[in-house]
Design an enzyme around this catalytic site. Structure first.
Site, PDB file in Angstrom:
ATOM      1  N   GLY A 157       0.806  -1.220   0.000  1.00 20.19           N
ATOM      2  CA  GLY A 157       0.000   0.000   0.000  1.00 20.19           C
ATOM      3  C   GLY A 157       0.834   1.263   0.000  1.00 20.19           C
ATOM      4  O   GLY A 157       0.868   2.000   0.978  1.00 20.19           O
ATOM      5  N   ASP A 193      17.382  -8.181   6.286  1.00 22.96           N
ATOM      6  CA  ASP A 193      18.289  -8.266   5.132  1.00 22.96           C
ATOM      7  C   ASP A 193      19.616  -7.517   5.371  1.00 22.96           C
ATOM      8  O   ASP A 193      20.588  -7.737   4.668  1.00 22.96           O
ATOM      9  CB  ASP A 193      17.622  -7.701   3.878  1.00 22.96           C
ATOM     10  CG  ASP A 193      16.387  -8.481   3.474  1.00 22.96           C
ATOM     11  OD1 ASP A 193      16.110  -9.530   4.086  1.00 22.96           O
ATOM     12  OD2 ASP A 193      15.680  -8.038   2.536  1.00 22.96           O
TER      13      ASP A 193
HETATM   14  O1  F6P Z   1      12.813  -7.341   3.393  1.00 23.06           O
HETATM   15  C1  F6P Z   1      12.581  -8.279   4.373  1.00 23.06           C
HETATM   16  C2  F6P Z   1      11.979  -9.534   3.800  1.00 23.06           C
HETATM   17  O2  F6P Z   1      11.850 -10.461   4.874  1.00 23.06           O
HETATM   18  C3  F6P Z   1      12.780 -10.155   2.660  1.00 23.06           C
HETATM   19  O3  F6P Z   1      13.915 -10.840   3.105  1.00 23.06           O
HETATM   20  C4  F6P Z   1      11.723 -11.024   2.021  1.00 23.06           C
HETATM   21  O4  F6P Z   1      12.003 -11.253   0.652  1.00 23.06           O
HETATM   22  C5  F6P Z   1      10.471 -10.200   2.168  1.00 23.06           C
HETATM   23  O5  F6P Z   1      10.695  -9.317   3.251  1.00 23.06           O
HETATM   24  C6  F6P Z   1       9.223 -10.995   2.428  1.00 23.06           C
HETATM   25  O6  F6P Z   1       8.136 -10.140   2.459  1.00 23.06           O
HETATM   26  P1  F6P Z   1       6.669 -10.586   2.936  1.00 23.06           P
HETATM   27  O7  F6P Z   1       6.644 -10.514   4.433  1.00 23.06           O
HETATM   28  O8  F6P Z   1       5.770  -9.589   2.310  1.00 23.06           O
HETATM   29  O9  F6P Z   1       6.433 -11.971   2.453  1.00 23.06           O
END
Ligand code: F6P
Length: 360
Positions: free
Chosen positions: A80, A142
């Site tokens: 969003g 990350d």
């Molecule tokens: O940026 C943090 C992170 O955990 C990444 O390592 C991963 O690709 C992404 O977020 C996952 O996002 P979501 O919680 O939307 O699945």
């Protein structure tokens, strides 16, 4: 005596362990040391977008128990974009002015955003447009925010990935298997390289170093020939296929998420080495649970420092961990310099020195 300020705090983007420690530290410093009021904004900027704004007044009593808890007590979202906010009729609308209105309606003197580079970028644009005083605290498992050695959440994720390798080790050895652990890291391989070294992986694959399958299989053969019939591989989700494609999935909501490189490699490794392979995708386990002591410490240091920046009237800044000190850097500098694993850096050299295969 400082004038009594009224500050807001929100968490934005994906959650991680240590966010609550930072919220607690902000409240302890702002309320306890300066006598200010702190408002916790719910669900990231959505709390300010709501009319009336959705917030909770934060007192030291409210946050006392937060230090050791996972997730974010204020809630968050990583979907969003307020500049193109998805509306129920399928259209998108720029709702940044509503967030600015919410900030002013609450009478805030400053806002602390705890977020990754994406969140900082968006909230900064809104702050610039609406005359909001912003201070940022970096968080992301990350660890790819620029200009800081540390972001909240990274250490816990590395701990969890390392513990997972420890567990996979014995089952791999018992069954003579190649175990592949796929870890998060959307654009950077920090989790994979750190946990890989700490957890004794034999092969570490990160997006910063292109691999070839022959090198991987050679490493597995070498081990087999020396009587070690098992191997541990850790791979970052952002590692590409041999053709340079990123494996992504688009869900029903149209969200694109990484994941699948572990299974892709398992098939290829089985074909070239003959080894039985199994895959573990660690996923959101890396983001949840009790924060490690280092993440509690990082959240606490950053929370206190962010409030002190507001006391000094220093805005548009991010608190940063550099050379054992907490300093402040301009937000544009932090989000303009994306931090990836240096292919010639200390950790890569260490991995090579240990005889770990990096895929090339
Ligand atoms: O940026 C943090 C992170 O955990 C990444 O390592 C991963 O690709 C992404 O977020 C996952 O996002 P979501 O919680 O939307 O699945």
């Amino acid at each position: 005596m400082q004038e009594q300020k009224r500050i807001g705090i929100l968490t934005s983007g994906g959650d991680c362990a240590g966010l609550n420690a930072a919220i607690r530290a902000v409240v302890c410093r702002a309320v306890g040391s300066y006598g200010w009021k702190v408002l916790g904004i719910r669900q990231a900027t959505m709390g300010l977008m709501n009319s009336p704004p959705d917030f909770i007044p934060l007192e030291i009593d409210t946050v006392e128990e937060l230090l050791i808890t996972g997730g974010t007590f204020l809630g968050t979202t990583n979907t969003g974009d307020p500049f193109a906010y998805p509306m129920p009729d399928g259209s998108t609308r720029d709702r940044s002015s509503e967030i600015i209105a919410g900030y002013h309606q609450l009478g805030l003197d400053a806002l602390i955003v705890i977020g990754g580079d994406g969140s900082m970028d968006i909230v900064r644009k809104i702050a610039q447009k609406g005359g909001m005083n912003l201070v940022a605290i970096p968080k992301t498992i990350d660890n790819d925010v620029g200009s800081t050695e540390r972001s909240i959440g990274f250490d816990t994720a590395v701990n969890i990935a390392t513990e997972s390798l420890d567990r996979l080790h014995f089952t791999a050895a018992s069954h003579n298997r190649v175990m592949i652990l796929e870890v998060m890291g959307r654009d950077a391989g920090h989790i994979a390289i750190s946990a890989g070294i700490a957890g004794g992986a034999h092969i570490i694959l990160i997006p910063e170093i292109p691999y070839n399958l022959d090198s991987i299989c050679e490493k597995i053969h070498e081990r087999q020939e020396s009587g070690k019939n098992y191997s541990l591989v850790i791979v970052s989700e952002a590692v590409k296929t041999e053709n340079g494609e990123t494996i992504k999935n688009i869900n029903r909501l149209g969200q694109t998420r990484f994941g699948g490189i572990g299974h892709y490699l398992a098939d290829k490794i089985c074909a070239c080495s003959g080894a039985e392979t199994r895959v573990t995708v660690l996923g959101h386990i890396q983001r949840g649970g009790t924060p490690s002591p280092l993440d509690r410490l990082t959240g606490s240091v950053f929370g206190v420092a962010a409030v002190d920046l507001i006391a000094e009237g220093k805005y548009d800044c991010m608190v940063s961990w550099q050379n054992r000190q907490v300093v402040s850097v301009p937000i544009p500098e932090a989000i303009g310099k994306y931090s990836t694993v240096d292919p010639d850096g200390m950790l890569v050299k260490t991995a090579r020195g240990l005889g770990i295969c990096l895929g090339n």
